[in-house]
Scaffold this motif. Sequence first.
Motif, PDB file in Angstrom:
ATOM      1  N   LEU A 153       3.195  -7.547  42.030  1.00 58.98           N
ATOM      2  CA  LEU A 153       1.770  -7.204  42.370  1.00 58.98           C
ATOM      3  C   LEU A 153       1.423  -5.800  42.283  1.00 58.98           C
ATOM      4  CD1 LEU A 153      -0.228  -9.268  43.165  1.00 58.98           C
ATOM      5  CD2 LEU A 153       0.051  -8.609  45.501  1.00 58.98           C
ATOM      6  N   GLU A 154       2.481  -4.895  42.567  1.00 57.25           N
ATOM      7  CA  GLU A 154       2.110  -3.307  42.405  1.00 57.25           C
ATOM      8  C   GLU A 154       1.773  -3.309  40.961  1.00 57.25           C
ATOM      9  OE1 GLU A 154       5.518  -1.493  43.974  1.00 57.25           O
ATOM     10  OE2 GLU A 154       5.030  -1.207  46.108  1.00 57.25           O
ATOM     11  N   ALA A 155       2.313  -3.992  40.026  1.00 54.34           N
ATOM     12  CA  ALA A 155       2.286  -3.441  38.549  1.00 54.34           C
ATOM     13  C   ALA A 155       1.049  -4.251  38.027  1.00 54.34           C
ATOM     14  CB  ALA A 155       3.332  -4.131  37.738  1.00 54.34           C
ATOM     15  N   ASP A 156       0.578  -5.370  38.495  1.00 53.97           N
ATOM     16  CA  ASP A 156      -0.690  -6.037  38.099  1.00 53.97           C
ATOM     17  C   ASP A 156      -1.279  -6.460  39.511  1.00 53.97           C
ATOM     18  OD1 ASP A 156      -2.488  -7.425  37.273  1.00 53.97           O
ATOM     19  OD2 ASP A 156      -1.433  -8.495  36.009  1.00 53.97           O
ATOM     20  N   PRO A 157      -2.141  -5.927  40.304  1.00 57.79           N
ATOM     21  CA  PRO A 157      -2.555  -6.209  41.578  1.00 57.79           C
ATOM     22  C   PRO A 157      -3.520  -7.758  41.330  1.00 57.79           C
ATOM     23  CG  PRO A 157      -3.052  -3.973  40.982  1.00 57.79           C
ATOM     24  CD  PRO A 157      -2.603  -4.314  39.725  1.00 57.79           C
ATOM     25  N   GLY A 158      -3.721  -7.867  40.095  1.00 56.25           N
ATOM     26  CA  GLY A 158      -4.556  -9.263  40.105  1.00 56.25           C
ATOM     27  C   GLY A 158      -4.057 -10.378  39.801  1.00 56.25           C
ATOM     28  N   LEU A 159      -2.218 -10.270  39.783  1.00 54.78           N
ATOM     29  CA  LEU A 159      -1.600 -11.388  39.369  1.00 54.78           C
ATOM     30  C   LEU A 159      -1.401 -12.540  40.649  1.00 54.78           C
ATOM     31  CD1 LEU A 159       0.390 -12.396  37.204  1.00 54.78           C
ATOM     32  CD2 LEU A 159       2.134 -11.153  38.155  1.00 54.78           C
ATOM     33  N   LEU A 160      -2.172 -13.452  40.583  1.00 59.18           N
ATOM     34  CA  LEU A 160      -2.319 -14.441  41.668  1.00 59.18           C
ATOM     35  C   LEU A 160      -0.991 -15.139  41.881  1.00 59.18           C
ATOM     36  CD1 LEU A 160      -3.861 -16.162  43.607  1.00 59.18           C
ATOM     37  CD2 LEU A 160      -4.804 -17.603  41.522  1.00 59.18           C
ATOM     38  N   ALA A 175      -1.133  -3.715  29.028  1.00 55.25           N
ATOM     39  CA  ALA A 175      -0.409  -4.500  28.504  1.00 55.25           C
ATOM     40  C   ALA A 175       1.069  -4.291  29.163  1.00 55.25           C
ATOM     41  CB  ALA A 175      -0.399  -4.341  26.832  1.00 55.25           C
ATOM     42  N   ILE A 176       1.465  -2.798  29.267  1.00 54.77           N
ATOM     43  CA  ILE A 176       2.738  -2.534  29.550  1.00 54.77           C
ATOM     44  C   ILE A 176       2.764  -2.911  31.197  1.00 54.77           C
ATOM     45  CG2 ILE A 176       4.302  -0.493  30.359  1.00 54.77           C
ATOM     46  CD1 ILE A 176       2.991   0.834  27.737  1.00 54.77           C
ATOM     47  N   ALA A 177       1.889  -2.665  31.854  1.00 53.51           N
ATOM     48  CA  ALA A 177       1.861  -3.198  33.302  1.00 53.51           C
ATOM     49  C   ALA A 177       2.099  -4.455  33.252  1.00 53.51           C
ATOM     50  CB  ALA A 177       0.520  -2.738  34.293  1.00 53.51           C
ATOM     51  N   ARG A 178       1.524  -5.382  32.375  1.00 46.78           N
ATOM     52  CA  ARG A 178       1.522  -7.109  32.544  1.00 46.78           C
ATOM     53  C   ARG A 178       2.758  -7.149  32.189  1.00 46.78           C
ATOM     54  NH1 ARG A 178      -3.911  -6.737  30.414  1.00 46.78           N
ATOM     55  NH2 ARG A 178      -3.084  -6.942  28.355  1.00 46.78           N
ATOM     56  N   GLU A 179       3.660  -6.697  31.223  1.00 40.14           N
ATOM     57  CA  GLU A 179       4.867  -6.881  30.979  1.00 40.14           C
ATOM     58  C   GLU A 179       6.058  -6.829  31.999  1.00 40.14           C
ATOM     59  OE1 GLU A 179       5.951  -4.675  27.355  1.00 40.14           O
ATOM     60  OE2 GLU A 179       4.550  -5.739  26.233  1.00 40.14           O
ATOM     61  N   VAL A 180       5.744  -5.622  32.817  1.00 38.14           N
ATOM     62  CA  VAL A 180       6.511  -5.348  33.956  1.00 38.14           C
ATOM     63  C   VAL A 180       6.168  -6.323  34.934  1.00 38.14           C
ATOM     64  CG1 VAL A 180       6.728  -3.758  36.104  1.00 38.14           C
ATOM     65  CG2 VAL A 180       6.703  -2.785  33.450  1.00 38.14           C
ATOM     66  N   ALA A 181       4.830  -6.668  35.254  1.00 37.23           N
ATOM     67  CA  ALA A 181       4.628  -7.706  36.276  1.00 37.23           C
ATOM     68  C   ALA A 181       5.362  -9.112  35.946  1.00 37.23           C
ATOM     69  CB  ALA A 181       3.265  -7.925  36.538  1.00 37.23           C
ATOM     70  N   ARG A 193       8.106  -9.646  34.227  1.00 34.41           N
ATOM     71  CA  ARG A 193       9.473  -9.545  34.303  1.00 34.41           C
ATOM     72  C   ARG A 193       9.929  -9.490  35.630  1.00 34.41           C
ATOM     73  NH1 ARG A 193       9.399  -5.456  30.328  1.00 34.41           N
ATOM     74  NH2 ARG A 193       9.595  -3.773  31.682  1.00 34.41           N
ATOM     75  N   HIS A 194       8.993  -8.803  36.712  1.00 34.80           N
ATOM     76  CA  HIS A 194       9.481  -9.059  38.087  1.00 34.80           C
ATOM     77  C   HIS A 194       9.149 -10.558  38.624  1.00 34.80           C
ATOM     78  CE1 HIS A 194      10.597  -5.052  39.126  1.00 34.80           C
ATOM     79  NE2 HIS A 194       9.521  -4.536  38.617  1.00 34.80           N
ATOM     80  N   LEU A 195       8.138 -10.892  38.009  1.00 35.72           N
ATOM     81  CA  LEU A 195       7.740 -12.602  38.739  1.00 35.72           C
ATOM     82  C   LEU A 195       9.013 -13.450  37.980  1.00 35.72           C
ATOM     83  CD1 LEU A 195       5.354 -13.818  39.760  1.00 35.72           C
ATOM     84  CD2 LEU A 195       4.362 -14.515  37.731  1.00 35.72           C
ATOM     85  N   ASP A 196       9.591 -13.237  36.829  1.00 34.19           N
ATOM     86  CA  ASP A 196      10.791 -14.040  36.374  1.00 34.19           C
ATOM     87  C   ASP A 196      11.902 -13.875  37.343  1.00 34.19           C
ATOM     88  OD1 ASP A 196       9.212 -15.041  34.250  1.00 34.19           O
ATOM     89  OD2 ASP A 196      10.160 -13.714  32.742  1.00 34.19           O
ATOM     90  N   GLU A 197      12.305 -12.531  37.739  1.00 36.56           N
ATOM     91  CA  GLU A 197      13.200 -12.061  38.539  1.00 36.56           C
ATOM     92  C   GLU A 197      12.861 -12.821  39.967  1.00 36.56           C
ATOM     93  OE1 GLU A 197      16.086 -10.833  38.046  1.00 36.56           O
ATOM     94  OE2 GLU A 197      15.443 -10.441  35.975  1.00 36.56           O
ATOM     95  N   ALA A 198      11.974 -12.835  40.366  1.00 41.62           N
ATOM     96  CA  ALA A 198      11.526 -13.468  41.580  1.00 41.62           C
ATOM     97  C   ALA A 198      11.809 -15.127  41.652  1.00 41.62           C
ATOM     98  CB  ALA A 198      10.003 -13.337  41.995  1.00 41.62           C
ATOM     99  N   ASP A 199      11.566 -15.592  40.499  1.00 38.48           N
ATOM    100  CA  ASP A 199      11.787 -17.118  40.478  1.00 38.48           C
ATOM    101  C   ASP A 199      13.394 -17.328  40.251  1.00 38.48           C
ATOM    102  OD1 ASP A 199      11.351 -19.855  39.668  1.00 38.48           O
ATOM    103  OD2 ASP A 199      11.955 -19.373  37.783  1.00 38.48           O
ATOM    104  N   ARG A 200      13.964 -16.261  39.584  1.00 38.69           N
ATOM    105  CA  ARG A 200      15.463 -16.594  39.731  1.00 38.69           C
ATOM    106  C   ARG A 200      16.188 -16.417  40.963  1.00 38.69           C
ATOM    107  NH1 ARG A 200      14.785 -12.994  35.161  1.00 38.69           N
ATOM    108  NH2 ARG A 200      15.006 -14.296  33.079  1.00 38.69           N
ATOM    109  N   ALA A 201      15.334 -15.223  41.587  1.00 44.03           N
ATOM    110  CA  ALA A 201      16.209 -15.354  43.135  1.00 44.03           C
ATOM    111  C   ALA A 201      15.872 -16.355  44.144  1.00 44.03           C
ATOM    112  CB  ALA A 201      15.633 -13.842  43.839  1.00 44.03           C
ATOM    113  N   LEU A 202      14.860 -17.079  43.912  1.00 43.97           N
ATOM    114  CA  LEU A 202      14.386 -18.032  44.667  1.00 43.97           C
ATOM    115  C   LEU A 202      15.286 -19.153  44.514  1.00 43.97           C
ATOM    116  CD1 LEU A 202      10.503 -18.371  44.851  1.00 43.97           C
ATOM    117  CD2 LEU A 202      12.011 -17.534  46.686  1.00 43.97           C
ATOM    118  N   ARG A 203      15.767 -19.549  43.107  1.00 45.79           N
ATOM    119  CA  ARG A 203      16.466 -20.576  42.743  1.00 45.79           C
ATOM    120  C   ARG A 203      18.034 -20.255  43.140  1.00 45.79           C
ATOM    121  NH1 ARG A 203      16.561 -20.459  37.198  1.00 45.79           N
ATOM    122  NH2 ARG A 203      14.850 -19.403  36.775  1.00 45.79           N
ATOM    123  N   ALA A 204      18.142 -18.920  43.235  1.00 43.91           N
ATOM    124  CA  ALA A 204      19.649 -18.613  43.740  1.00 43.91           C
ATOM    125  C   ALA A 204      19.885 -18.359  45.117  1.00 43.91           C
ATOM    126  CB  ALA A 204      20.141 -17.122  43.136  1.00 43.91           C
TER     127      ALA A 204
END
Length: 202
Positions: A61-68, A28-34, A36-47
Amino acid sequence: MRRAHLVVALALCAAPTAVWGQPRDANAIAREVAARHLDEADRALRASRPLDAEEHFRRALEADPGLLPAALGWATALDHRGHRDEAVQVLRSLPPRAVTEPDDAVALATGYRSLRRPDLALDLLHGREAEPEALRAIVEVASEAGRFPEALAAARRLFSSGVGDPRRARTLVRALERLVAEADAVTSPVAPSSLRRALRER
């Protein structure tokens, strides 16, 4: 008593994954970290910060290797920088649990298709012919790759399943039948007709 309180406080500080005696699930902790990084990636793309986005996709993906979504985002970023082989490897490294739903399979197949790897897309989709979404994707990918008999087989199966508009499905099947016939006229000419002669002369 003060010493006992201090011991308890130190124990709680030393075990941040414990909340009131209930250990937190490491997954669950790994999924939360993943996430957060996914949200940050989205913000970076929009910026318009693609390199920052790529780094966040990688860390997700390092935090959750199955995150498509993270794998697809990272692969797209790599491909935009000219690292197509590496992008393909990112998608191929996904574990089976990343592709359980029909929509997941279609999304990953679309990723392979955008990386000019229809072979990998079709390998992924075959075996899922019971899913209308997969059949539609097979028709599209196989047609685009010039694998018309494969596309026709999927289109016929889709038509017989009764999913979607039957008129459109029938039109698609007929169009693919024509393409297969034309391809056959070039590769295996027999009893030349005017169409076959014209195709051979090109």
